[in-house]
Design a protein around this motif. Structure first.
Motif, PDB file in Angstrom:
ATOM      1  N   PRO A 162       0.895  -1.216   0.099  1.00 31.00           N
ATOM      2  CA  PRO A 162       0.207  -0.071   0.097  1.00 31.00           C
ATOM      3  C   PRO A 162       0.986   1.556   0.193  1.00 31.00           C
ATOM      4  CG  PRO A 162      -0.100  -1.067   2.285  1.00 31.00           C
ATOM      5  CD  PRO A 162       0.675  -1.905   1.273  1.00 31.00           C
ATOM      6  N   ALA A 163       0.425   2.372  -0.652  1.00 34.19           N
ATOM      7  CA  ALA A 163       1.059   3.609  -0.720  1.00 34.19           C
ATOM      8  C   ALA A 163       0.477   4.464   0.720  1.00 34.19           C
ATOM      9  CB  ALA A 163       0.705   4.378  -2.022  1.00 34.19           C
ATOM     10  N   SER A 164      -0.743   3.975   1.162  1.00 34.97           N
ATOM     11  CA  SER A 164      -0.964   4.728   2.129  1.00 34.97           C
ATOM     12  C   SER A 164      -0.284   4.163   3.560  1.00 34.97           C
ATOM     13  CB  SER A 164      -2.843   4.495   2.174  1.00 34.97           C
ATOM     14  OG  SER A 164      -2.803   3.258   2.468  1.00 34.97           O
ATOM     15  N   VAL A 165      -0.409   5.106   4.371  1.00 34.94           N
ATOM     16  CA  VAL A 165       0.634   4.859   5.634  1.00 34.94           C
ATOM     17  C   VAL A 165      -0.283   4.956   6.800  1.00 34.94           C
ATOM     18  CG1 VAL A 165       2.658   5.771   4.575  1.00 34.94           C
ATOM     19  CG2 VAL A 165       0.930   7.406   5.776  1.00 34.94           C
ATOM     20  N   PRO A 166       0.011   4.241   8.069  1.00 33.73           N
ATOM     21  CA  PRO A 166      -0.833   4.345   9.275  1.00 33.73           C
ATOM     22  C   PRO A 166      -0.945   5.811   9.509  1.00 33.73           C
ATOM     23  CG  PRO A 166       1.000   2.967   9.501  1.00 33.73           C
ATOM     24  CD  PRO A 166       1.266   3.479   8.090  1.00 33.73           C
ATOM     25  N   ALA A 167      -1.904   6.117  10.197  1.00 35.50           N
ATOM     26  CA  ALA A 167      -2.209   7.927  10.466  1.00 35.50           C
ATOM     27  C   ALA A 167      -3.275   7.938  11.152  1.00 35.50           C
ATOM     28  CB  ALA A 167      -2.414   8.569   9.085  1.00 35.50           C
ATOM     29  N   VAL A 168      -3.283   8.972  12.205  1.00 34.17           N
ATOM     30  CA  VAL A 168      -4.327   9.515  13.176  1.00 34.17           C
ATOM     31  C   VAL A 168      -4.427  10.876  13.143  1.00 34.17           C
ATOM     32  CG1 VAL A 168      -2.543   9.755  15.033  1.00 34.17           C
ATOM     33  CG2 VAL A 168      -5.044   9.181  15.570  1.00 34.17           C
ATOM     34  N   TRP A 169      -5.880  11.216  13.200  1.00 38.70           N
ATOM     35  CA  TRP A 169      -6.311  12.495  13.322  1.00 38.70           C
ATOM     36  C   TRP A 169      -7.198  12.844  14.590  1.00 38.70           C
ATOM     37  CZ3 TRP A 169      -6.501   9.582   8.915  1.00 38.70           C
ATOM     38  CH2 TRP A 169      -5.738   9.820   7.854  1.00 38.70           C
ATOM     39  N   SER A 170      -6.620  13.734  15.256  1.00 40.60           N
ATOM     40  CA  SER A 170      -6.892  14.016  16.755  1.00 40.60           C
ATOM     41  C   SER A 170      -8.013  14.646  16.672  1.00 40.60           C
ATOM     42  CB  SER A 170      -5.748  14.914  17.301  1.00 40.60           C
ATOM     43  OG  SER A 170      -6.457  15.686  18.406  1.00 40.60           O
ATOM     44  N   TYR A 171      -9.229  14.155  17.461  1.00 35.40           N
ATOM     45  CA  TYR A 171     -10.405  14.842  17.415  1.00 35.40           C
ATOM     46  C   TYR A 171     -10.423  16.267  17.948  1.00 35.40           C
ATOM     47  CZ  TYR A 171     -15.322  15.716  17.569  1.00 35.40           C
ATOM     48  OH  TYR A 171     -16.679  16.354  17.500  1.00 35.40           O
ATOM     49  N   GLN A 172      -9.557  16.633  18.930  1.00 35.38           N
ATOM     50  CA  GLN A 172      -9.363  17.569  19.382  1.00 35.38           C
ATOM     51  C   GLN A 172      -8.966  18.915  18.423  1.00 35.38           C
ATOM     52  OE1 GLN A 172     -10.857  18.877  22.352  1.00 35.38           O
ATOM     53  NE2 GLN A 172     -11.308  16.564  22.246  1.00 35.38           N
ATOM     54  N   VAL A 173      -7.782  18.424  17.695  1.00 37.20           N
ATOM     55  CA  VAL A 173      -7.422  19.292  16.778  1.00 37.20           C
ATOM     56  C   VAL A 173      -8.561  19.478  15.576  1.00 37.20           C
ATOM     57  CG1 VAL A 173      -5.544  19.671  14.776  1.00 37.20           C
ATOM     58  CG2 VAL A 173      -5.068  18.738  17.007  1.00 37.20           C
ATOM     59  N   MET A 174      -9.278  18.321  15.242  1.00 33.49           N
ATOM     60  CA  MET A 174     -10.258  18.363  13.848  1.00 33.49           C
ATOM     61  C   MET A 174     -11.270  19.133  14.247  1.00 33.49           C
ATOM     62  SD  MET A 174      -8.464  17.070  11.563  1.00 33.49           S
ATOM     63  CE  MET A 174     -10.007  16.993  10.339  1.00 33.49           C
ATOM     64  N   ARG A 175     -11.941  19.175  15.720  1.00 30.78           N
ATOM     65  CA  ARG A 175     -12.841  19.835  15.977  1.00 30.78           C
ATOM     66  C   ARG A 175     -12.818  21.343  16.121  1.00 30.78           C
ATOM     67  NH1 ARG A 175     -15.486  21.798  20.585  1.00 30.78           N
ATOM     68  NH2 ARG A 175     -17.847  20.962  20.551  1.00 30.78           N
ATOM     69  N   ARG A 176     -11.562  21.861  16.376  1.00 29.64           N
ATOM     70  CA  ARG A 176     -11.454  23.020  16.290  1.00 29.64           C
ATOM     71  C   ARG A 176     -11.333  23.707  15.058  1.00 29.64           C
ATOM     72  NH1 ARG A 176      -6.137  23.176  18.574  1.00 29.64           N
ATOM     73  NH2 ARG A 176      -6.839  21.774  20.386  1.00 29.64           N
ATOM     74  N   LEU A 177     -10.939  22.935  14.135  1.00 34.58           N
ATOM     75  CA  LEU A 177     -10.685  23.377  12.699  1.00 34.58           C
ATOM     76  C   LEU A 177     -11.913  23.292  11.867  1.00 34.58           C
ATOM     77  CD1 LEU A 177      -7.386  21.533  11.751  1.00 34.58           C
ATOM     78  CD2 LEU A 177      -7.634  23.917  12.033  1.00 34.58           C
ATOM     79  N   LEU A 178     -12.975  22.190  12.369  1.00 33.76           N
ATOM     80  CA  LEU A 178     -14.396  22.503  11.945  1.00 33.76           C
ATOM     81  C   LEU A 178     -15.060  23.552  12.440  1.00 33.76           C
ATOM     82  CD1 LEU A 178     -15.344  18.672  12.393  1.00 33.76           C
ATOM     83  CD2 LEU A 178     -15.501  19.796  10.170  1.00 33.76           C
ATOM     84  N   LEU A 179     -15.071  23.818  13.844  1.00 32.60           N
ATOM     85  CA  LEU A 179     -15.573  24.975  14.230  1.00 32.60           C
ATOM     86  C   LEU A 179     -15.322  26.275  13.554  1.00 32.60           C
ATOM     87  CD1 LEU A 179     -15.745  23.767  17.944  1.00 32.60           C
ATOM     88  CD2 LEU A 179     -17.775  24.291  16.383  1.00 32.60           C
ATOM     89  N   GLU A 180     -13.920  26.370  13.122  1.00 32.10           N
ATOM     90  CA  GLU A 180     -13.350  27.370  12.403  1.00 32.10           C
ATOM     91  C   GLU A 180     -13.921  27.706  11.216  1.00 32.10           C
ATOM     92  OE1 GLU A 180      -8.981  27.733  12.786  1.00 32.10           O
ATOM     93  OE2 GLU A 180      -8.830  29.445  11.120  1.00 32.10           O
ATOM     94  N   ALA A 181     -14.053  26.451  10.515  1.00 31.09           N
ATOM     95  CA  ALA A 181     -14.628  26.439   8.868  1.00 31.09           C
ATOM     96  C   ALA A 181     -15.980  26.802   9.231  1.00 31.09           C
ATOM     97  CB  ALA A 181     -14.467  25.178   8.533  1.00 31.09           C
ATOM     98  N   GLY A 182     -16.834  26.543  10.343  1.00 26.68           N
ATOM     99  CA  GLY A 182     -18.151  26.905  10.632  1.00 26.68           C
ATOM    100  C   GLY A 182     -18.372  28.390  10.538  1.00 26.68           C
ATOM    101  N   GLY A 183     -17.169  29.210  10.998  1.00 26.66           N
ATOM    102  CA  GLY A 183     -17.412  30.493  10.838  1.00 26.66           C
ATOM    103  C   GLY A 183     -17.237  31.161   9.777  1.00 26.66           C
ATOM    104  N   LEU A 184     -16.604  30.422   8.821  1.00 31.92           N
ATOM    105  CA  LEU A 184     -16.287  30.798   7.465  1.00 31.92           C
ATOM    106  C   LEU A 184     -17.142  30.276   6.374  1.00 31.92           C
ATOM    107  CD1 LEU A 184     -12.328  30.409   7.917  1.00 31.92           C
ATOM    108  CD2 LEU A 184     -13.492  32.390   8.217  1.00 31.92           C
ATOM    109  N   ILE A 185     -17.756  29.282   6.437  1.00 37.45           N
ATOM    110  CA  ILE A 185     -18.472  28.675   5.190  1.00 37.45           C
ATOM    111  C   ILE A 185     -19.907  28.198   5.979  1.00 37.45           C
ATOM    112  CG2 ILE A 185     -17.122  26.856   4.935  1.00 37.45           C
ATOM    113  CD1 ILE A 185     -17.763  27.167   1.966  1.00 37.45           C
ATOM    114  N   SER A 186     -20.834  28.328   5.453  1.00 36.95           N
ATOM    115  CA  SER A 186     -22.146  27.699   5.741  1.00 36.95           C
ATOM    116  C   SER A 186     -22.258  26.514   5.075  1.00 36.95           C
ATOM    117  CB  SER A 186     -23.371  28.512   5.320  1.00 36.95           C
ATOM    118  OG  SER A 186     -23.423  28.680   3.921  1.00 36.95           O
TER     119      SER A 186
END
Ligand code: 1HN
Length: 354
Positions: free
Chosen positions: A44-68
């Motif tokens: 596989p070209a894909s590699v083990p990875a993890v996305w932290s919910y604390q980090v992603m949640r903050r980014l989602l909320l920021e996106a929420g203020g910028l686009i509906s």
């Protein structure tokens, strides 16, 4: 590999000459690429990875203020595997993203050839409508949107609702079989059945007498967490606990016993604190979402720590060991049903442990 035979300068020259003329007529010699095309084991070209919910949640909320949600159509942060950036893929065959709907927002109705699944991470008051029925989403619920069914989402609550989306988009595009369209009747689809209708029809070990199985997907599309969790707890008490999987259940089409959708399979499993799973590998790369608990997974030698809300992925044929710190419930999905029906799926339950 075989020893390379001696090649004279003349032969090398003649081969190069042939290869360049082959190239001009859109042709290539198999012998120079064969070992890359047909590997002894998955590479596989894909590699083990993890996305932290604390980090992603903050980014989602920021996106929420910028686009509906309306402007975006779907306000989603795509989880891109670091080994294959720019492809909108978390594995070779699967798409994953984190979607957020703010109170009062609507994600307009549409349908597409790609099948989708959702695992709710946070928030109350969200709903999704699939094929004429609207259901209320609760954290831990699993919801499917089969191929070509109209679906729209909304949030009648007063906090953000966030979930993990999984789609088979890379598979659909592999086949060049993508179609999509907006709902012709406005932003929100017409409701033709009341809430929990499908559940009453198909989830009680019963089905309407006139039911004929024709679809490739489950007619039940909402699998509440409360039900799954109660089953996990009971089976944990009853035992035995599987040394690789803990207590692990698959989401099924109740009318067939098979997977809920033909391309993607989904699972939920429970591990108690202190559990160290035996190493396991399979040809279906898997995307995990942590419902509760914490731990560290050893994925083909990479250490991946996780806690509630995090998403992590295990590439095809990478041995995984889950080292569980706090009692954990893990949701996961993969392309296992597609591989099984094609006769490709393999797994190995390994004995050695850490
Ligand atoms: C989609 O329709 C949804 O309906 C989410 O929520 C993510 C990613 C790619 C293509 C369609 C949704 C999607 C998507």
């Amino acid at each position: 590999m075989l020893d390379q035979p001696f090649l004279s300068d003349e032969l090398v020259q003649k081969r190069q000459d042939l290869y360049s003329r082959l190239d001009q007529v859109a042709t290539a010699p198999l012998w120079s690429v064969m070992s890359k095309l047909v590997t002894a084991t998955p590479q596989p070209a894909s590699v083990p990875a993890v996305w932290s919910y604390q980090v992603m949640r903050r980014l989602l909320l920021e996106a929420g203020g910028l686009i509906s949600a309306k402007e975006a159509e779907r306000r989603v942060l795509i989880l891109e595997n670091p080994g294959i950036r720019g492809m909108s893929q978390i594995t070779q065959s699967l798409y994953a993203g984190l979607q957020m709907i703010l109170p009062g927002e609507i994600a307009p109705s549409h349908r597409h050839a790609a099948s989708a699944l959702r695992f709710v991470i946070e928030g109350e008051g969200g709903y999704t409508a699939v094929d004429g029925e609207r259901i209320t989403m609760h954290p831990g619920d699993f919801i499917i949107t089969p191929s070509w069914t109209f679906h729209d989402h909304g949030n009648n609550g007063d906090t953000p609702v966030i979930w993990l989306d999984g789609l088979d988009v890379p598979m659909v595009n592999l086949f060049d079989a993508s179609f999509a369209q907006g709902y012709p009747g406005g932003e929100v689809q017409a409701l033709t059945r009341p809430e929990n209708d499908a559940s009453a029809r198909y989830s009680q070990g019963l089905a309407p007498v006139e039911y004929v199985h024709t679809s490739t997907s489950s007619p039940l599309f909402h699998y509440p967490y409360s039900t799954a969790r109660a089953a996990l707890d009971t089976l944990y008490r009853n035992g035995p606990v599987n040394p690789w999987h803990g207590v692990k259940l698959q989401y099924i089409n109740p009318t067939t016993g098979g997977p809920a959708m033909p391309t993607m399979g989904a699972f939920i499993q429970l591990y108690q604190a202190g559990f160290v799973s035996r190493p396991y590998r399979s040809t279906d790369a898997s995307v995990f979402c942590v419902k509760q608990g914490s731990g560290v997974s050893h994925i083909g030698g990479t250490l991946v720590p996780w806690e509630a809300g995090d998403v992590f992925m295990v590439p095809s044929w990478s041995a995984v060991i889950h080292e569980v710190q706090q009692d954990a419930v893990l949701f996961s999905f993969s392309d296992r049903p597609a591989q099984k029906v094609l006769g490709l799926w393999r797994e190995e339950q390994m004995e050695t442990t850490l």
